[in-house]
Design a protein around this motif. Structure first.
Motif, mmCIF file in Angstrom:
data_model
loop_
_atom_site.group_PDB
_atom_site.id
_atom_site.type_symbol
_atom_site.label_atom_id
_atom_site.label_comp_id
_atom_site.label_asym_id
_atom_site.label_seq_id
_atom_site.Cartn_x
_atom_site.Cartn_y
_atom_site.Cartn_z
ATOM 1 N N TYR A 1 -0.843 -10.865 0.302
ATOM 2 C CA TYR A 1 -0.619 -9.444 0.866
ATOM 3 C C TYR A 1 0.345 -9.573 2.120
ATOM 4 O O TYR A 1 0.191 -9.948 3.305
ATOM 5 C CB TYR A 1 -1.771 -8.617 1.404
ATOM 6 C CG TYR A 1 -2.693 -8.773 0.118
ATOM 7 C CD1 TYR A 1 -2.517 -8.036 -1.178
ATOM 8 C CD2 TYR A 1 -3.902 -9.480 0.141
ATOM 9 C CE1 TYR A 1 -3.395 -7.897 -1.901
ATOM 10 C CE2 TYR A 1 -4.989 -9.379 -0.736
ATOM 11 C CZ TYR A 1 -4.713 -8.743 -1.727
ATOM 12 O OH TYR A 1 -5.661 -8.716 -2.892
ATOM 13 N N ASP B 1 -5.320 -2.561 -0.152
ATOM 14 C CA ASP B 1 -6.144 -1.379 -0.410
ATOM 15 C C ASP B 1 -6.832 -1.688 -1.871
ATOM 16 O O ASP B 1 -6.458 -2.551 -2.807
ATOM 17 C CB ASP B 1 -6.029 -0.054 -0.340
ATOM 18 C CG ASP B 1 -4.794 0.374 -1.138
ATOM 19 O OD1 ASP B 1 -4.506 -0.315 -2.187
ATOM 20 O OD2 ASP B 1 -4.071 1.260 -0.685
ATOM 21 N N ARG C 1 -1.804 -6.534 4.374
ATOM 22 C CA ARG C 1 -2.241 -4.904 3.946
ATOM 23 C C ARG C 1 -2.547 -4.894 2.660
ATOM 24 O O ARG C 1 -1.660 -4.944 1.598
ATOM 25 C CB ARG C 1 -1.250 -3.901 4.431
ATOM 26 C CG ARG C 1 -0.905 -3.978 5.967
ATOM 27 C CD ARG C 1 0.101 -3.034 6.296
ATOM 28 N NE ARG C 1 0.825 -3.276 7.792
ATOM 29 C CZ ARG C 1 1.890 -2.850 8.186
ATOM 30 N NH1 ARG C 1 2.976 -2.682 7.535
ATOM 31 N NH2 ARG C 1 2.101 -3.247 9.537
ATOM 32 N N THR D 1 0.969 -1.176 0.042
ATOM 33 C CA THR D 1 0.133 -0.022 0.309
ATOM 34 C C THR D 1 0.794 1.424 0.322
ATOM 35 O O THR D 1 0.156 2.339 -0.187
ATOM 36 C CB THR D 1 -0.819 0.037 1.239
ATOM 37 O OG1 THR D 1 -0.324 0.086 2.697
ATOM 38 C CG2 THR D 1 -1.615 -1.106 1.058
ATOM 39 N N VAL E 1 -4.095 -1.732 -4.629
ATOM 40 C CA VAL E 1 -3.485 -3.026 -4.520
ATOM 41 C C VAL E 1 -4.272 -4.230 -5.102
ATOM 42 O O VAL E 1 -3.651 -4.903 -5.952
ATOM 43 C CB VAL E 1 -2.697 -3.291 -3.282
ATOM 44 C CG1 VAL E 1 -2.398 -4.485 -3.064
ATOM 45 C CG2 VAL E 1 -1.827 -2.218 -2.654
#
Length: 230
Positions: A163, A169, A167, A132, A172
């Motif tokens: 991931y 979003d 993490r 991210t 991504v």
């Protein structure tokens, strides 16, 4: 969600399970009529409505002790698993950790051997970076480049992505989707719109005795950590 399997007690991030503990956890699993499988097998079974009784087992980071310690135990209990490999650090160490012990990672020969044995090899990026925080070009390299590298090593299509640090979003997720992955694993549940590109998992550690595993099993659905037919 597992990581390293060894008898090292220097474990500040709670990522290590001893061989004895893993053996007891797999015995507990099988003793309840459950079977550990790779994520690829779990999702294929779900597509056929046959996921009942299957539990996806994942090992993040691709530690070398997967081959020496975890794999013999998995084979003893007739379980499969997915290994999420940091493709740009093969044969190196977990030097993304700021503290704790240095652990050797699987090398290219290990990856080829695992693929030949039917273990699912999937991507954990190139460098174990927080995706991210990366600019678009570096993000693209982490996601696309790792898939290409692992496909060349294994001679197989790479279905899965994990991931780093759990993490992700929307940006991504879009890159992971665009790279052609069929699923991606996070830790906590993602938005429903993410579907199989944000599959949640339950962390398993050294402290997880049979009683704790039973509690986690019963809470899997309330926590949103179960992979069920859509």
């Amino acid at each position: 969600m597992y990581h390293s399997v060894s008898d090292s007690w220097d474990d500040p991030f709670n990522i290590t399970v001893s061989a004895a503990r893993l053996a007891r956890q797999l015995a507990w699993l099988c003793g309840r009529g459950l079977r550990g499988v790779s994520m690829r097998e779990l999702l294929a079974a779900r597509a056929q409505g046959q996921e009942r009784g299957l539990v996806g087992l994942t090992f993040d980071d691709g530690y070398a002790d997967f081959v020496t310690t975890a794999l013999p135990l998995l084979r003893h209990w007739h379980c499969g698993a997915t290994v999420f490999v940091v493709a740009g650090r093969l044969g190196g160490e977990n030097d993304w950790e700021v503290s704790g012990p240095r652990k050797r990672l699987l090398d290219a020969d290990d990856i080829r051997r695992l693929a030949a044995l039917g273990v699912e090899v999937a991507s954990h990026g190139l460098t174990h970076s927080d995706l991210t925080c990366l600019p678009d070009d570096v993000l693209h390299a982490e996601v696309h480049g790792s898939r290409t590298l692992l496909a060349e090593l294994t001679g197989q299509d790479i279905h899965g992505f994990c991931y780093p640090y759990g993490r992700f979003d929307a940006r991504v997720g879009a890159v992971v989707h665009g790279a052609g992955y069929r699923y991606a694993c996070a830790v906590a549940s993602g938005p429903k719109s993410a579907g199989d590109l944000a599959l949640p998992r339950i962390h398993i550690g050294q402290a997880d005795t049979g009683m704790r595993l039973e509690v986690k099993r019963r809470l899997a659905r309330p926590w949103g950590r179960a992979v069920e037919a859509s």
